[in-house]
Design a protein around this motif. Structure first.
Motif, mmCIF file in Angstrom:
data_model
loop_
_atom_site.group_PDB
_atom_site.id
_atom_site.type_symbol
_atom_site.label_atom_id
_atom_site.label_comp_id
_atom_site.label_asym_id
_atom_site.label_seq_id
_atom_site.Cartn_x
_atom_site.Cartn_y
_atom_site.Cartn_z
ATOM 1 N N TYR A 192 -6.183 -14.708 -0.771
ATOM 2 C CA TYR A 192 -5.321 -13.625 -1.211
ATOM 3 C C TYR A 192 -5.955 -12.263 -0.943
ATOM 4 O O TYR A 192 -5.505 -11.241 -1.448
ATOM 5 C CB TYR A 192 -5.026 -13.751 -2.715
ATOM 6 C CG TYR A 192 -6.268 -13.780 -3.584
ATOM 7 C CD1 TYR A 192 -6.782 -14.982 -4.044
ATOM 8 C CD2 TYR A 192 -6.920 -12.612 -3.935
ATOM 9 C CE1 TYR A 192 -7.911 -15.013 -4.825
ATOM 10 C CE2 TYR A 192 -8.052 -12.629 -4.718
ATOM 11 C CZ TYR A 192 -8.549 -13.849 -5.169
ATOM 12 O OH TYR A 192 -9.673 -13.873 -5.938
ATOM 13 N N GLY A 193 -7.032 -12.211 -0.160
ATOM 14 C CA GLY A 193 -7.827 -10.999 -0.056
ATOM 15 C C GLY A 193 -7.161 -9.856 0.694
ATOM 16 O O GLY A 193 -6.386 -10.058 1.606
ATOM 17 N N ILE A 194 -7.465 -8.627 0.277
ATOM 18 C CA ILE A 194 -7.050 -7.420 0.977
ATOM 19 C C ILE A 194 -8.326 -6.673 1.362
ATOM 20 O O ILE A 194 -9.153 -6.379 0.515
ATOM 21 C CB ILE A 194 -6.162 -6.528 0.094
ATOM 22 C CG1 ILE A 194 -4.883 -7.267 -0.285
ATOM 23 C CG2 ILE A 194 -5.819 -5.232 0.802
ATOM 24 C CD1 ILE A 194 -4.005 -6.496 -1.248
ATOM 25 N N ASP A 195 -8.501 -6.396 2.624
ATOM 26 C CA ASP A 195 -9.715 -5.773 3.122
ATOM 27 C C ASP A 195 -9.447 -4.297 3.395
ATOM 28 O O ASP A 195 -8.562 -3.961 4.178
ATOM 29 C CB ASP A 195 -10.156 -6.496 4.394
ATOM 30 C CG ASP A 195 -11.488 -5.970 4.893
ATOM 31 O OD1 ASP A 195 -11.483 -4.897 5.506
ATOM 32 O OD2 ASP A 195 -12.500 -6.633 4.663
ATOM 33 N N LEU A 196 -10.239 -3.416 2.752
ATOM 34 C CA LEU A 196 -10.015 -1.980 2.870
ATOM 35 C C LEU A 196 -10.240 -1.496 4.303
ATOM 36 O O LEU A 196 -9.489 -0.657 4.807
ATOM 37 C CB LEU A 196 -10.930 -1.240 1.902
ATOM 38 C CG LEU A 196 -10.754 0.274 1.807
ATOM 39 C CD1 LEU A 196 -9.353 0.629 1.340
ATOM 40 C CD2 LEU A 196 -11.790 0.876 0.868
ATOM 41 N N ASP A 197 -11.260 -2.036 4.977
ATOM 42 C CA ASP A 197 -11.538 -1.606 6.351
ATOM 43 C C ASP A 197 -10.384 -1.948 7.281
ATOM 44 O O ASP A 197 -10.002 -1.132 8.137
ATOM 45 C CB ASP A 197 -12.824 -2.263 6.862
ATOM 46 C CG ASP A 197 -14.058 -1.686 6.201
ATOM 47 O OD1 ASP A 197 -13.968 -0.548 5.694
ATOM 48 O OD2 ASP A 197 -15.101 -2.356 6.184
ATOM 49 N N LEU A 198 -9.823 -3.130 7.131
ATOM 50 C CA LEU A 198 -8.724 -3.513 8.004
ATOM 51 C C LEU A 198 -7.438 -2.770 7.657
ATOM 52 O O LEU A 198 -6.621 -2.478 8.539
ATOM 53 C CB LEU A 198 -8.505 -5.016 7.949
ATOM 54 C CG LEU A 198 -9.524 -5.790 8.783
ATOM 55 C CD1 LEU A 198 -9.490 -7.268 8.467
ATOM 56 C CD2 LEU A 198 -9.275 -5.571 10.264
ATOM 57 N N LEU A 199 -7.269 -2.445 6.383
ATOM 58 C CA LEU A 199 -6.129 -1.612 6.006
ATOM 59 C C LEU A 199 -6.245 -0.248 6.683
ATOM 60 O O LEU A 199 -5.257 0.296 7.205
ATOM 61 C CB LEU A 199 -6.076 -1.454 4.487
ATOM 62 C CG LEU A 199 -4.923 -0.626 3.916
ATOM 63 C CD1 LEU A 199 -3.579 -1.241 4.277
ATOM 64 C CD2 LEU A 199 -5.057 -0.497 2.395
ATOM 65 N N TYR A 200 -7.466 0.298 6.696
ATOM 66 C CA TYR A 200 -7.702 1.572 7.384
ATOM 67 C C TYR A 200 -7.433 1.435 8.889
ATOM 68 O O TYR A 200 -6.810 2.311 9.508
ATOM 69 C CB TYR A 200 -9.136 2.043 7.152
ATOM 70 C CG TYR A 200 -9.533 3.203 8.042
ATOM 71 C CD1 TYR A 200 -9.183 4.506 7.701
ATOM 72 C CD2 TYR A 200 -10.219 2.979 9.229
ATOM 73 C CE1 TYR A 200 -9.516 5.572 8.527
ATOM 74 C CE2 TYR A 200 -10.558 4.039 10.061
ATOM 75 C CZ TYR A 200 -10.204 5.324 9.701
ATOM 76 O OH TYR A 200 -10.524 6.369 10.519
ATOM 77 N N GLN A 201 -7.892 0.337 9.487
ATOM 78 C CA GLN A 201 -7.690 0.154 10.931
ATOM 79 C C GLN A 201 -6.206 0.107 11.286
ATOM 80 O O GLN A 201 -5.785 0.669 12.301
ATOM 81 C CB GLN A 201 -8.379 -1.132 11.378
ATOM 82 C CG GLN A 201 -9.901 -1.049 11.368
ATOM 83 C CD GLN A 201 -10.551 -2.377 11.694
ATOM 84 O OE1 GLN A 201 -9.910 -3.259 12.280
ATOM 85 N NE2 GLN A 201 -11.814 -2.533 11.321
ATOM 86 N N ARG A 202 -5.407 -0.526 10.442
ATOM 87 C CA ARG A 202 -3.976 -0.601 10.716
ATOM 88 C C ARG A 202 -3.334 0.784 10.625
ATOM 89 O O ARG A 202 -2.494 1.160 11.451
ATOM 90 C CB ARG A 202 -3.304 -1.571 9.743
ATOM 91 C CG ARG A 202 -3.754 -3.013 9.933
ATOM 92 C CD ARG A 202 -3.174 -3.913 8.855
ATOM 93 N NE ARG A 202 -1.729 -4.038 9.031
ATOM 94 C CZ ARG A 202 -0.867 -4.008 8.025
ATOM 95 N NH1 ARG A 202 -1.295 -3.825 6.789
ATOM 96 N NH2 ARG A 202 0.427 -4.157 8.248
#
Length: 391
Positions: free
Chosen positions: A361-371
């Motif tokens: 269920y994880g949300i990754d802050l770095d990948l959210l930023y990349q998107r």
């Protein structure tokens, strides 16, 4: 000998007058002789029956409240011992200078408020609430416990204020990368707990280098401060506005879905485009900004594609069955999710991220930023002064 000394010290601290001493330092807490700092809202009549009086062991309290320098934990420890002492139904703590506001339990009709100080240092306001009035004896016991808590609360508050300074961009007063990493991780953990979406805006000014080249860096700094004011005025108190560096800004929006985040980004874009600044040379400068928007729903595993790619690579290298590899990865993520505290803390999520095993269920802050950053570049290539979504 050490235990005897602590016991003697604790007994000295638990005196009944208004000036309590902690390690020889005066702690001036509100009392009946010092009413201006104390606000009472109580009924005239006494309750028909008082509950059995409980007590707090001073040594145990000193050890518990001194076990951490984290302000949140110190306040929760203080609240827990105060509950053992007077059975309050709720509490609130405010420190206006730092913007700290914490609360627990639920509001009730009788309130007891203390303006806390230590050596003339303002340490905020603590309010206790419950359904029946606080007696004079209750107040004396509360004040004695607050006297014991003075040093621990002061140390935790000073550390919190220091961290705040480390998390501020000196030019604009917004948060910096450290603030985004610390608060962003915690807010993502909260999104797990409350099953709410979270969104991120990534933006930078169009042709900002030309502003610096043509009008000088002082004017460029003025423009960056102006953009910061726009962000503050168009976002909520709960949102986190950050300057990452140069002319790049991000805004983290808790409890905000993609449509709401896009509306916020569009308001920012329009306001920036309406700015009318005058350069030192007298020329009019009308800035514009491009913004990328990305959002995560609670439970959305945005690392799914990356994880599948890694699994495929591992399966190819080890000649194992691909389905078995995928199944093992899913099982591992499920185990990690089970072991995490609920709600997951920032420390737990950071530790898990370092292992490379992301819960399902994880949300990754770095990948959210990349998107969001990818959407920003799409806005730039589409002609600037635009808002683009990452789907």
């Amino acid at each position: 000998m050490h235990t005897d000394l602590l016991q003697t010290l604790a007994q000295l601290l638990l005196n009944k007058n208004g000036n309590q001493h902690f390690w020889g330092t005066a702690v001036n807490m509100t009392s009946h002789a010092d009413m201006p700092s104390l606000t009472l809202v109580s009924s005239v009549e006494s309750p028909l029956r008082q509950p059995a009086e409980s007590s707090v062991e001073p040594i145990a309290f000193l050890q518990a409240i001194s076990a951490s320098l984290e302000l949140e934990r110190v306040l929760n420890t203080l609240s827990r011992f105060l509950y053992d002492l007077v059975a309050h139904s709720g509490w609130e703590y405010h420190h206006p200078e730092s913007g700290v506001a914490r609360a627990g339990g639920k509001p009730d009709r009788h309130r007891l408020e203390y303006a806390l100080t230590l050596n003339a240092q303002t340490m905020g306001t603590l309010t206790l609430m419950r359904g029946r009035r606080f007696s004079d004896h209750d107040q004396q016991r509360i004040e004695s416990l607050l006297g014991l808590a003075g040093s621990a609360l002061s140390n935790a508050l000073q550390l919190h204020l220091t961290n705040q300074q480390l998390e501020r961009d000196p030019l604009t007063g917004l948060g910096n990368r450290r603030a985004l990493a610390a608060q962003g991780t915690q807010w993502l953990a909260d999104s797990f707990r409350y099953q709410q979406p979270v969104s991120l805006l990534v933006m930078d000014l169009d042709r900002f280098k030309l502003v610096n080249d043509n009008f000088g860096h002082p004017f460029g700094d003025h423009l960056l401060r102006t953009i910061a004011e726009v962000l503050r005025s168009l976002t909520r108190t709960a949102d986190l506005c950050v300057r990452l560096g140069g002319d790049e800004f991000v805004v983290l929006l808790p409890r905000t879905d993609l449509a709401e985040a896009t509306e916020c980004a569009e308001r920012i874009r329009r306001r920036v485009n309406q700015l009318a600044l005058t350069a030192p040379s007298g020329e009019a400068v009308q800035p514009s900004i491009s913004i990328g928007v990305a959002s995560c729903r609670a439970g959305m595993a945005i690392r799914q594609e990356q994880m599948l790619s890694e699994i495929n690579d591992e399966a190819a290298q080890t000649h194992t069955d691909l389905n078995d590899a995928r199944g093992n990865a899913r099982q591992m993520r499920q185990i990690v999710a089970t072991l995490l505290p609920h709600p997951p803390t920032a420390e737990a999520l950071t530790a898990v991220a370092q292992t490379g095993i992301i819960p399902h269920y994880g949300i990754d802050l770095d990948l959210l930023y990349q998107r969001a950053d990818t959407a920003l570049y799409a806005a730039k290539h589409a002609g600037t002064n635009q808002v683009m979504q990452a789907h």
